[in-house]
Design a protein around this motif. Structure first.
Motif, short mmCIF file in Angstrom:
data_model
loop_
_atom_site.label_atom_id
_atom_site.label_comp_id
_atom_site.label_asym_id
_atom_site.label_seq_id
_atom_site.Cartn_x
_atom_site.Cartn_y
_atom_site.Cartn_z
N GLN B 119 -21.33 -55.49 40.02
CA GLN B 119 -22.38 -55.27 39.02
C GLN B 119 -22.76 -56.59 38.37
O GLN B 119 -23.19 -56.62 37.22
N TYR B 122 -26.47 -57.75 36.53
CA TYR B 122 -27.02 -57.05 35.37
C TYR B 122 -27.91 -57.96 34.53
O TYR B 122 -29.03 -57.58 34.16
N ALA B 254 -19.96 -47.28 30.56
CA ALA B 254 -20.02 -47.78 31.94
C ALA B 254 -21.25 -47.20 32.62
O ALA B 254 -21.74 -46.14 32.23
N THR B 304 -15.97 -51.21 27.03
CA THR B 304 -16.94 -51.42 28.11
C THR B 304 -16.19 -51.76 29.39
O THR B 304 -15.32 -52.64 29.38
N GLU B 306 -16.89 -52.81 33.43
CA GLU B 306 -17.93 -53.22 34.39
C GLU B 306 -17.29 -53.91 35.57
O GLU B 306 -16.18 -54.45 35.46
N SER B 308 -18.09 -56.80 36.48
CA SER B 308 -18.66 -58.12 36.19
C SER B 308 -17.81 -58.72 35.09
O SER B 308 -16.88 -58.08 34.59
N GLY B 330 -13.13 -55.85 32.86
CA GLY B 330 -14.01 -56.02 34.02
C GLY B 330 -13.26 -56.51 35.24
O GLY B 330 -12.19 -57.12 35.12
#
Lengths: 252, 351
Positions: B119, B122, B254, B304, B306, B308, B330
């Motif tokens: 990801q 983004y 997410a 969060t 991700e 990334s 992440g």
């Protein structure tokens, strides 16, 4: 003797497809002549209502202002790809791109060659004045050996910057193009011949024959630092030696 | 009712584009979106539509520019390095107010990276990517069926707002097979005529497509039109999904593949008595800031997650400010976070 206007006959007029928008070209530049020839051709073929012009980045960036037909301003070098997109979306449209030597033969090399190789049924007008006009007279891929530009102040040295690229000859090696020609505009005779070539290049498209390319040797008195008349003589005496005039492919 | 088929994400996106009335598709081969290109190569000509394998990503996006100018629904697809090459064209599409759909099946980066799901694009997708003040609508599907639905929506939104729309999925979604009920095809003839299109000036004044004016005041006005449109999109098109947030003490934020994994984490956490919820942005631009802010007012921590280094995390923190704790977990390089690992991160931050 004063002549009464009512007794005068109009024998020469602006083509309907040419707008009266103010020209942004310099005195002695050939873009103006070429623009008129294209507009006249659109008139003669009666295709204004289905023509889409693609303007490049460079001195001709405002090309969309001068034709009374639909037009698109493309990213630098991508006009032949944009033309492909338009033509594929509606094959009944007449699509032409108008591109300078930096646009067509340098940053747009891939798009230019592959549109020709696919035999897209479009008309490409390629204006070769051997210099980047709008940005200030830098070397173009087409600049002559020894030509002084703002990025080759000592003259183009082929050991450092290569040789003038004969792009139309490269396109002419491909199997798909039906018409590839190089023309000039430095005198009346050549303007007439160029006019015929441009009409043929548009007619090919109308008749669904395929890809046509008209390269035009054009004068840039401003960046060549010449008087307009001397620029014309320079094309006739010097430029033509590197870029020979005439048809390279004619399968029409 | 549509047909129910077992299809790969890439094929579903291609098929949904066809059903959305995509008449011209232009692309260059790149992994992991190759099946999309191949599906279009087989099916577009069969339907009398245009498929062109372009010589480059630049050519593909500029063919899209031409076809969009001519007024047809058009799409290109690629993966991360290819999308980088398309940025110039995307900026021109935005600047010229042209509707088009761009699919990014994201892979690991930067540079050549790898071909595993990621990801990491983004920022590029949601913050502009190319030059100039612009946004695209960015849609982030989380399952294969949703990839199809959002592809249909992408074409609708592109036309409604005269803007490029990106479908941002990752290699996992592109490659995964799931049962899908394909949407019903739209009637191309029923779409409203695009009065601005360069489709021949017959019985009207010429139309000009451009992103250019040398007069700063005029260019400012052109920019203000774009900004006004972006505010409308922000007001009307925000989409998100909340799962088990009603009684949640803490939540995960997410999108895409990671949101799907996080749904499993919610179940695992709840089985252990942890009141965990999930907030899933569907539109990544416009980001659902207000809804997330509202959620954060009643919970203590928003984690969060991700694939990334924390790109969406910036938008999460902007939305939540000091309202709740905002930790991050992440993975990078194509590594997919496991439910167990995410759960341990939840526990760590939940205290």
């Amino acid at each position: 003797m004063p002549v009464d206007v009512q007794d005068m006959q109009k024998i020469f007029a602006r083509p309907d497809s040419l707008t009266d928008a103010k020209s942004t070209y310099c005195p002695g530049c050939h873009h103006g002549i070429l623009t008129r020839i294209i507009a006249q051709t659109i008139d003669e073929l009666g295709i204004a209502e289905r023509t889409v012009g693609i303007a490049p980045v460079g001195c001709a960036v405002f090309a969309y202002r001068w034709y009374r037909c639909d037009a698109i301003q493309a990213a630098h070098g991508r006009a032949s790809a944009v033309a492909t997109g338009v033509k594929r979306a509606d094959p009944n449209l007449i699509v032409f791109s108008y591109q300078g030597d930096g646009d067509f033969a340098s940053i747009g090399t891939a798009e230019s060659i592959h549109a020709a190789n696919r035999g897209e049924n479009i008309t490409v007008i390629f204006v070769n004045n051997q210099v980047y006009g709008m940005t200030g007279g830098e070397m173009a891929p087409t600049s002559l050996v020894g030509q002084k530009t703002t990025t080759t102040p000592q003259g183009r040295d082929p050991k450092l910057f290569g040789y003038p690229i004969r792009f139309s000859e490269m396109i002419a090696q491909l199997e798909a193009p039906v018409y590839v020609t190089r023309q000039a505009l430095y005198d009346t005779k050549h303007i007439k011949e160029a006019t015929k070539a441009i009409k043929k290049a548009f007619t090919n498209q109308v008749e669904k024959k395929g890809y046509s390319l008209v390269e035009v040797l054009a004068a840039c008195p401003t960046n060549w630092k010449m008087k307009p008349i001397d620029a014309n003589i320079h094309i006739a005496k010097v430029v033509k030696k590197t870029y020979q005039l005439g048809d390279l492919v004619n399968r029409g | 009712m549509g047909e129910r088929l077992l299809l790969r994400g890439n094929e579903v996106i291609a098929e949904a584009a066809i059903r959305a009335g995509c008449q011209c598709y232009f692309a260059y081969p790149i992994t992991p979106q190759a099946e999309l290109l191949q599906h279009m190569a087989v099916n577009m000509p069969r339907l009398g539509r245009t498929f062109v394998q372009a010589e480059s990503e630049l050519a593909a996006i500029n063919m899209v520019y031409g076809a969009a100018s001519a007024g047809v629904r058009t799409m290109t697809s690629s993966s991360s390095p290819g999308i980088s090459l398309k940025q110039e064209g995307i900026s021109y599409l935005a600047g010229s107010s042209l509707p088009a759909v761009i699919v990014n099946i994201v892979r690991g980066g930067p540079g050549l990276g790898d071909i595993a799901p990621s990801q990491c694009d983004y920022f590029q997708a949601t913050k502009g990517g190319g030059h100039g003040d612009y946004h695209m609508i960015v849609l982030g599907p989380s399952t294969v069926p949703e990839a199809g639905q959002l592809t249909m929506l992408a074409f609708e939104l592109a036309d409604r707002y005269c803007t490029p729309v990106m479908l941002l999925a990752d290699g996992m979604l592109g490659q995964m097979m799931e049962p899908v009920e394909l949407p019903k095809p739209i009637e191309i003839g029923s779409l409203p005529k695009k009065e601005w299109a360069t489709d021949g000036a017959k019985g009207r004044d010429p139309n000009i497509v451009l992103s250019f004016d040398l007069d700063p005041e005029v260019l400012k006005q052109m920019n203000l039109i774009l900004q006004k449109r972006y505010r409308q999109i922000e007001a009307k098109e925000v989409r998100y999904e909340e799962t088990a947030t009603g009684d949640a003490d803490i939540a995960i934020v997410a999108y895409g593949t990671v949101a799907r994994i996080a749904k499993t984490v919610v179940k695992m956490a709840r089985a252990e008595g942890i009141k965990l919820g999930l907030f899933r942005p569907i539109t990544l631009w416009p980001f659902p800031s207000q809804a997330l802010r509202k959620l954060s007012e009643k919970i203590a921590m928003v984690l969060t997650v991700e694939m990334s280094a924390g790109q969406m995390w910036e938008d999460v923190r902007l939305a939540i400010a000091e309202q709740a704790e905002t930790p991050f977990y992440g993975e990078m390089g194509g590594v997919i976070p496991t439910p167990q690992r995410i759960l341990s991160e939840v526990k760590k931050h939940a205290g």
